[in-house]
Motif scaffolding. Sequence first.
Motif, PDB file in Angstrom:
ATOM      1  N   MET A   1      58.518  67.396  32.085  1.00 44.83           N
ATOM      2  CA  MET A   1      59.504  66.084  32.002  1.00 44.83           C
ATOM      3  C   MET A   1      59.955  66.188  30.386  1.00 44.83           C
ATOM      4  O   MET A   1      61.111  66.001  30.289  1.00 44.83           O
ATOM      5  CB  MET A   1      58.726  64.858  32.379  1.00 44.83           C
TER       6      MET A   1
ATOM      7  N   ASP B   1      61.494  70.601  39.254  1.00 44.96           N
ATOM      8  CA  ASP B   1      61.691  69.099  39.559  1.00 44.96           C
ATOM      9  C   ASP B   1      61.250  68.279  38.417  1.00 44.96           C
ATOM     10  O   ASP B   1      61.570  67.209  38.132  1.00 44.96           O
ATOM     11  CB  ASP B   1      60.831  68.720  40.882  1.00 44.96           C
ATOM     12  N   TYR B   2      60.238  68.682  37.919  1.00 44.54           N
ATOM     13  CA  TYR B   2      59.740  68.025  36.431  1.00 44.54           C
ATOM     14  C   TYR B   2      60.579  67.787  35.560  1.00 44.54           C
ATOM     15  O   TYR B   2      60.940  66.777  34.921  1.00 44.54           O
ATOM     16  CB  TYR B   2      58.309  68.479  35.864  1.00 44.54           C
TER      17      TYR B   2
ATOM     18  N   ARG C   1      63.287  65.598  36.473  1.00 45.38           N
ATOM     19  CA  ARG C   1      63.030  64.215  36.129  1.00 45.38           C
ATOM     20  C   ARG C   1      63.230  63.591  34.616  1.00 45.38           C
ATOM     21  O   ARG C   1      63.835  62.560  34.616  1.00 45.38           O
ATOM     22  CB  ARG C   1      61.815  63.722  36.738  1.00 45.38           C
TER      23      ARG C   1
ATOM     24  N   GLU D   1      65.899  61.058  33.453  1.00 42.16           N
ATOM     25  CA  GLU D   1      65.498  59.685  32.680  1.00 42.16           C
ATOM     26  C   GLU D   1      66.383  59.707  31.307  1.00 42.16           C
ATOM     27  O   GLU D   1      66.879  58.764  30.949  1.00 42.16           O
ATOM     28  CB  GLU D   1      64.107  60.049  31.967  1.00 42.16           C
TER      29      GLU D   1
ATOM     30  N   GLY E   1      67.352  69.793  41.569  1.00 43.83           N
ATOM     31  CA  GLY E   1      66.111  70.139  40.841  1.00 43.83           C
ATOM     32  C   GLY E   1      65.372  71.707  41.606  1.00 43.83           C
ATOM     33  O   GLY E   1      66.590  72.243  42.371  1.00 43.83           O
TER      34      GLY E   1
ATOM     35  N   VAL F   1      58.081  64.877  43.452  1.00 47.08           N
ATOM     36  CA  VAL F   1      58.322  64.099  42.154  1.00 47.08           C
ATOM     37  C   VAL F   1      59.251  62.901  42.417  1.00 47.08           C
ATOM     38  O   VAL F   1      60.427  63.042  43.311  1.00 47.08           O
ATOM     39  CB  VAL F   1      58.980  64.915  41.125  1.00 47.08           C
ATOM     40  N   LYS F   2      58.814  61.614  42.207  1.00 45.91           N
ATOM     41  CA  LYS F   2      59.423  60.464  42.617  1.00 45.91           C
ATOM     42  C   LYS F   2      60.640  60.265  41.605  1.00 45.91           C
ATOM     43  O   LYS F   2      60.565  60.074  40.255  1.00 45.91           O
ATOM     44  CB  LYS F   2      58.656  59.418  42.635  1.00 45.91           C
ATOM     45  N   THR F   3      61.893  60.211  42.091  1.00 42.20           N
ATOM     46  CA  THR F   3      62.933  59.914  41.129  1.00 42.20           C
ATOM     47  C   THR F   3      63.767  58.835  41.796  1.00 42.20           C
ATOM     48  O   THR F   3      63.731  58.576  42.944  1.00 42.20           O
ATOM     49  CB  THR F   3      63.898  61.053  40.872  1.00 42.20           C
TER      50      THR F   3
ATOM     51  N   MET G   1      65.438  63.022  44.585  1.00 40.65           N
ATOM     52  CA  MET G   1      66.338  64.344  44.126  1.00 40.65           C
ATOM     53  C   MET G   1      66.665  65.376  45.010  1.00 40.65           C
ATOM     54  O   MET G   1      65.740  65.823  45.846  1.00 40.65           O
ATOM     55  CB  MET G   1      65.161  64.921  43.156  1.00 40.65           C
TER      56      MET G   1
ATOM     57  N   THR H   1      67.007  69.164  45.769  1.00 42.96           N
ATOM     58  CA  THR H   1      65.991  70.240  45.166  1.00 42.96           C
ATOM     59  C   THR H   1      66.109  71.500  46.208  1.00 42.96           C
ATOM     60  O   THR H   1      66.336  71.322  47.342  1.00 42.96           O
ATOM     61  CB  THR H   1      64.759  69.769  45.055  1.00 42.96           C
TER      62      THR H   1
ATOM     63  N   SER I   1      70.504  62.716  44.800  1.00 44.73           N
ATOM     64  CA  SER I   1      71.102  62.831  43.546  1.00 44.73           C
ATOM     65  C   SER I   1      72.150  63.860  43.216  1.00 44.73           C
ATOM     66  O   SER I   1      72.652  64.101  42.289  1.00 44.73           O
ATOM     67  CB  SER I   1      69.557  63.789  42.750  1.00 44.73           C
TER      68      SER I   1
END
Length: 418
Positions: A299, A324-325, A328, A332, A349, A355-357, A361, A363, A404
């Motif tokens: 991230m 995905d990280y 994220r 941010e 992603g 991963v929670k967004t 997301m 992906t 997303s």
Amino acid sequence: MWIWSMAQRRLQSTPSKRSSGCLGWAESMNRRPIRTAVSAFLCNESSMANKIIQPDDATSVRAQLREILLSEIKEGRFPEGGRIPSERDLAQRYGISRASVREAITELINEGILFRTVGKGTYIATASARAHASTQTRNIGFFISEDIFHFVQTGYNRILRGVGEACGLGGDTLVFHSVRDSGGLPADGSVKLSGCVVVGGLRRTALERLKEAGIPVVLVDLLVKAEGADATAVTIDYGGGTRMAIEHLVQLGHGHIGFIGLAGSEKYDAYWQCLEQFGLAYNPRHVEFLPSMDLEPGMLAGFHAMQKLIAKSQLPTALLVTNDYVARGVMEALAMAGIRVPQQISVVGYDDLGVKTTPPMTTIRVDLDKVGRLAVEALYRQIEGTRVRAGQTVVPVELVVRGSTAPRERSPERSVLD
């Protein structure tokens, strides 16, 4: 039934009274094997023919065939040490694929009930061999580069989980090793390995050492290519996944698509090739490469990369991000800069790591547990002496559309980014 009729005619034409001398002895000996062999043949054929595989049954075809073979063995239809019908014969007899037959037989081999001799066939194991197999545990090595191991990576943990589950089903022990500089091998030779799964790649010299030691190897997710390596590999269709993502964004009307990831990676190569395929211009200002030593970035890497793109004051309308990280971290940084996803920029992603967004997301989903399981299955085939041609097994991926990404026309706010 022509075999039985022919045998009956031969037996009826033979004098009922045993002839004297060597000729009479030979005739009497010739009669008995014919009757015995024909009877055994018909007995096995009829008993197995009465057992039908139901393709629509809740139980898999593989499991049904396994139970049929197990039943025949327990009933003594095949003697200990005797050969069972070939994969082709079993497939034709039950109207199923050879792949299903092979899976059922492999399970029985792993359980020590059958054993395979290369070039000859598959045989019923003796009672002593089955007892030995039930108590024998193999050591399966899991080698991973220290460069990767130093990062906390859910993706590689999932590959490891898949390998561990497959080894557990086989009753084997998983031995973990981190390999320095992606090239060396563990110096401690106290643990005898039956085979090993290598994640991230090894140099050719290291692979040669394993080959000289007679240790079967399966390579997984080659970040460091083993040049000229004659080995079996399980890889992920990164190129195909990248094409899915680009096509999705193009269908949404995006003409300025950026990339955040590793230079020279399969994802990056597929990215610029897809831009050419769809007639889109490659803009270096829309690309941000991550540090080359950051083999599995997270991230924080995504956050810093997105800050650099924002500083260029010329953002794309959509971004493809290496995992995905990282994605994220990208989201941010965009939120901190007041740039909304997906109203002002779409983000895709990779790996679907849970991963929670906000928003959820979009992906590319990769079944990483399956990657680990396939690696162990390929390794077991080598250990059991099955001839495995060196090559790659490519695990397919799929696009998962969430919140997303959105059509470019969705909001006039996008115009400030063009």
